[in-house]
Write a protein that holds these residues in place. Structure first.
Motif, PDB file in Angstrom:
ATOM      1  N   SER A 163       0.843  -1.195   0.000  1.00 42.61           N
ATOM      2  CA  SER A 163       0.000   0.000   0.000  1.00 42.61           C
ATOM      3  C   SER A 163       0.882   1.250   0.000  1.00 42.61           C
ATOM      4  O   SER A 163       2.053   1.213   0.411  1.00 42.61           O
ATOM      5  N   THR A 164       0.323   2.363  -0.435  1.00 41.75           N
ATOM      6  CA  THR A 164       1.090   3.604  -0.463  1.00 41.75           C
ATOM      7  C   THR A 164       1.553   4.000   0.938  1.00 41.75           C
ATOM      8  O   THR A 164       2.670   4.492   1.117  1.00 41.75           O
ATOM      9  N   ASP A 165       0.706   3.764   1.923  1.00 38.21           N
ATOM     10  CA  ASP A 165       1.069   4.070   3.301  1.00 38.21           C
ATOM     11  C   ASP A 165       2.256   3.233   3.750  1.00 38.21           C
ATOM     12  O   ASP A 165       3.182   3.717   4.408  1.00 38.21           O
ATOM     13  N   ALA A 166       2.258   1.942   3.361  1.00 38.37           N
ATOM     14  CA  ALA A 166       3.335   1.045   3.773  1.00 38.37           C
ATOM     15  C   ALA A 166       4.645   1.339   3.041  1.00 38.37           C
ATOM     16  O   ALA A 166       5.725   1.090   3.587  1.00 38.37           O
ATOM     17  N   VAL A 167       4.572   1.857   1.821  1.00 42.32           N
ATOM     18  CA  VAL A 167       5.805   2.249   1.121  1.00 42.32           C
ATOM     19  C   VAL A 167       6.578   3.246   1.973  1.00 42.32           C
ATOM     20  O   VAL A 167       7.810   3.191   2.074  1.00 42.32           O
ATOM     21  N   TYR A 168       5.835   4.140   2.619  1.00 43.65           N
ATOM     22  CA  TYR A 168       6.470   5.141   3.485  1.00 43.65           C
ATOM     23  C   TYR A 168       6.892   4.533   4.825  1.00 43.65           C
ATOM     24  O   TYR A 168       8.050   4.679   5.250  1.00 43.65           O
ATOM     25  N   SER A 169       5.977   3.832   5.491  1.00 43.23           N
ATOM     26  CA  SER A 169       6.285   3.325   6.832  1.00 43.23           C
ATOM     27  C   SER A 169       7.406   2.297   6.808  1.00 43.23           C
ATOM     28  O   SER A 169       8.160   2.174   7.780  1.00 43.23           O
ATOM     29  N   ARG A 170       7.532   1.568   5.707  1.00 40.19           N
ATOM     30  CA  ARG A 170       8.616   0.575   5.588  1.00 40.19           C
ATOM     31  C   ARG A 170       9.867   1.170   4.958  1.00 40.19           C
ATOM     32  O   ARG A 170      10.831   0.457   4.698  1.00 40.19           O
ATOM     33  N   ARG A 171       9.823   2.465   4.658  1.00 37.15           N
ATOM     34  CA  ARG A 171      10.968   3.241   4.182  1.00 37.15           C
ATOM     35  C   ARG A 171      11.522   2.729   2.847  1.00 37.15           C
ATOM     36  O   ARG A 171      12.715   2.827   2.569  1.00 37.15           O
ATOM     37  N   TYR A 172      10.631   2.226   2.001  1.00 36.45           N
ATOM     38  CA  TYR A 172      11.086   1.794   0.680  1.00 36.45           C
ATOM     39  C   TYR A 172      11.622   2.971  -0.118  1.00 36.45           C
ATOM     40  O   TYR A 172      12.398   2.781  -1.064  1.00 36.45           O
ATOM     41  N   PHE A 173      11.223   4.191   0.247  1.00 37.04           N
ATOM     42  CA  PHE A 173      11.692   5.374  -0.480  1.00 37.04           C
ATOM     43  C   PHE A 173      13.207   5.526  -0.395  1.00 37.04           C
ATOM     44  O   PHE A 173      13.803   6.247  -1.194  1.00 37.04           O
ATOM     45  N   GLU A 174      13.838   4.854   0.553  1.00 33.34           N
ATOM     46  CA  GLU A 174      15.293   4.930   0.668  1.00 33.34           C
ATOM     47  C   GLU A 174      15.994   4.082  -0.397  1.00 33.34           C
ATOM     48  O   GLU A 174      17.170   4.322  -0.701  1.00 33.34           O
ATOM     49  N   VAL A 175      15.274   3.098  -0.957  1.00 34.87           N
ATOM     50  CA  VAL A 175      15.909   2.179  -1.909  1.00 34.87           C
ATOM     51  C   VAL A 175      15.139   2.062  -3.228  1.00 34.87           C
ATOM     52  O   VAL A 175      15.511   1.264  -4.092  1.00 34.87           O
ATOM     53  N   GLN A 176      14.072   2.847  -3.383  1.00 34.91           N
ATOM     54  CA  GLN A 176      13.276   2.830  -4.608  1.00 34.91           C
ATOM     55  C   GLN A 176      12.992   4.272  -5.050  1.00 34.91           C
ATOM     56  O   GLN A 176      12.761   5.151  -4.212  1.00 34.91           O
ATOM     57  N   ASP A 177      13.007   4.474  -6.348  1.00 34.27           N
ATOM     58  CA  ASP A 177      12.842   5.826  -6.889  1.00 34.27           C
ATOM     59  C   ASP A 177      11.444   6.112  -7.423  1.00 34.27           C
ATOM     60  O   ASP A 177      11.072   7.276  -7.584  1.00 34.27           O
ATOM     61  N   TYR A 178      10.686   5.052  -7.720  1.00 33.95           N
ATOM     62  CA  TYR A 178       9.389   5.225  -8.355  1.00 33.95           C
ATOM     63  C   TYR A 178       8.305   4.459  -7.601  1.00 33.95           C
ATOM     64  O   TYR A 178       8.549   3.398  -7.021  1.00 33.95           O
ATOM     65  N   ALA A 179       7.106   5.005  -7.642  1.00 40.00           N
ATOM     66  CA  ALA A 179       5.935   4.312  -7.108  1.00 40.00           C
ATOM     67  C   ALA A 179       4.769   4.569  -8.056  1.00 40.00           C
ATOM     68  O   ALA A 179       4.513   5.714  -8.431  1.00 40.00           O
ATOM     69  N   VAL A 180       4.083   3.493  -8.437  1.00 37.61           N
ATOM     70  CA  VAL A 180       2.951   3.584  -9.350  1.00 37.61           C
ATOM     71  C   VAL A 180       1.718   3.089  -8.604  1.00 37.61           C
ATOM     72  O   VAL A 180       1.606   1.909  -8.273  1.00 37.61           O
ATOM     73  N   ALA A 181       0.795   4.010  -8.324  1.00 28.93           N
ATOM     74  CA  ALA A 181      -0.319   3.715  -7.428  1.00 28.93           C
ATOM     75  C   ALA A 181      -1.650   3.609  -8.173  1.00 28.93           C
ATOM     76  O   ALA A 181      -1.896   4.331  -9.138  1.00 28.93           O
ATOM     77  N   SER A 182      -2.487   2.699  -7.671  1.00 30.24           N
ATOM     78  CA  SER A 182      -3.857   2.558  -8.174  1.00 30.24           C
ATOM     79  C   SER A 182      -4.668   1.772  -7.150  1.00 30.24           C
ATOM     80  O   SER A 182      -4.112   1.202  -6.202  1.00 30.24           O
ATOM     81  N   ASN A 183      -5.975   1.739  -7.361  1.00 34.21           N
ATOM     82  CA  ASN A 183      -6.845   0.925  -6.499  1.00 34.21           C
ATOM     83  C   ASN A 183      -6.793  -0.522  -6.984  1.00 34.21           C
ATOM     84  O   ASN A 183      -7.754  -1.044  -7.547  1.00 34.21           O
TER      85      ASN A 183
END
Length: 333
Positions: free
Chosen positions: A214-234
């Motif tokens: 989930s978009t929330d978990a991308v942040y809480s699990r700190r994937y932003f430190e090792v990933q540059d892109y996120a593609v979101a949808s329902n």
């Protein structure tokens, strides 16, 4: 730490938790120990706290819900057995964990089948939900609530965003389940089975190229430190089920059963989305941390649906006796 030591520690933790609640349990007529795996900051964990407060207040203290979050008492895969055997009265179990025990629960892993606000509002009182409630009852637990954890997901990556089906060709990605992964394979990706706790390191070291959460978990699990892109949808829906021990439930007077059910229904409603918009707060947090976020357009969603849904539906129907019926019922919501 050996197995015997782990078992001893778990027993001690459970004993301490029970002992520490003796004074409050004496004041209450009934005690409901409820375990979950979530951190206190998680939105579902906060909703469960509100559920506990409502039950205690509206019962005038006759029922006390004692919450043990963060997998204090049992691991997530142990919740079902612990409740069914009466070791604890209740637990909140993420729907993704039911797949091996109740294959029909993987219906929520079918891409874009049931993620819209109207469907989510209708589902808890639907015939489809009743079928799944009965499946849980056949496994020795009573389901009290369908708590919405997420109705969105983001594909994260480093080299390029995963927007179109062709973008997934050759990508090593952490999968969700055998059923969902059929859709990834249909697009040419190579899904890998990996515990959630290992995904960050897998992304960091290149064992996998991409992930989905989930978009929330991308942040809480700190994937932003090792990933540059996120593609979101329902993309899919994830629930937390509050399950209780049937014997404990039957020990409650009818008025208290009604009160708990009312509180559970209120908690379901609090977690429903107000719109079909995809988590603007979560997306903003990712963008603040230099992640390039793409929210898929209707046309891009249709392309993924066409590429993934047939393969996932087929895998689901093959694995679940009531799979075809559930799909039909959910499409009617």
């Amino acid at each position: 730490m050996d197995i015997a030591m782990k078992a001893t520690i778990k027993t001690l933790i459970a004993s301490v938790s029970i002992a520490s609640s003796i004074s409050s349990a004496i004041a209450a007529d009934y005690t409901m120990r409820l375990a979950h795996q979530l951190p206190g900051s998680h939105h579902v964990a906060q909703a469960i706290e509100a559920f506990a407060d409502e039950v205690k207040t509206n019962s005038n203290g006759r029922i006390e819900v004692q919450i043990f979050g963060g997998a204090q008492l049992y691991g997530p895969t142990e919740f079902h057995a612990a409740v069914a055997r009466g070791h604890i009265e209740a637990a909140s179990i993420v729907s993704l964990l039911w797949g091996g025990t109740i294959p029909e629960m993987q219906v929520f892993n079918i891409p874009y089948l049931m993620t819209g606000r109207h469907q989510l509002e209708q589902f808890p009182t639907s015939e489809a939900a009743a079928i799944l409630d009965d499946k849980m009852a056949s496994k020795g637990v009573k389901n009290l609530a369908w708590l919405l954890d997420a109705n969105n997901a983001a594909f994260t990556s480093s080299d390029a965003p995963l927007i179109a089906p062709d973008d997934f060709q050759g990508t090593k990605i952490r999968g969700l389940s055998r059923v969902f992964d059929a859709g990834l394979i249909a697009m040419g990706a190579s899904p890998a089975t990996m515990p959630g706790s290992e995904v960050y390191q897998g992304l960091q070291t290149g064992v996998i190229d991409a992930a989905i959460t989930s978009t929330d978990a991308v942040y809480s699990r700190r994937y932003f430190e090792v990933q540059d892109y996120a593609v979101a949808s329902n993309l899919i829906t994830v629930y937390q089920n509050i399950i209780v021990n049937p014997q404990w439930w039957e020990s409650l007077p009818e008025d208290l059963q009604s009160l708990v059910e009312s509180a559970a229904s209120s908690t379901e409603n609090v977690l429903l989305p107000e719109t079909d918009e995809i988590d603007p707060t979560g997306i903003a947090k990712l963008e603040e941390n230099n992640v390039e976020v793409t929210v898929l357009s209707d046309e891009q969603v249709d392309a993924l649906r066409i590429a993934m849904q047939p393969a996932v539906e087929q895998a689901f129907i093959e694995s679940a006796n009531d799979g075809e019926r559930l799909i039909e019922l959910i499409k009617q919501l």
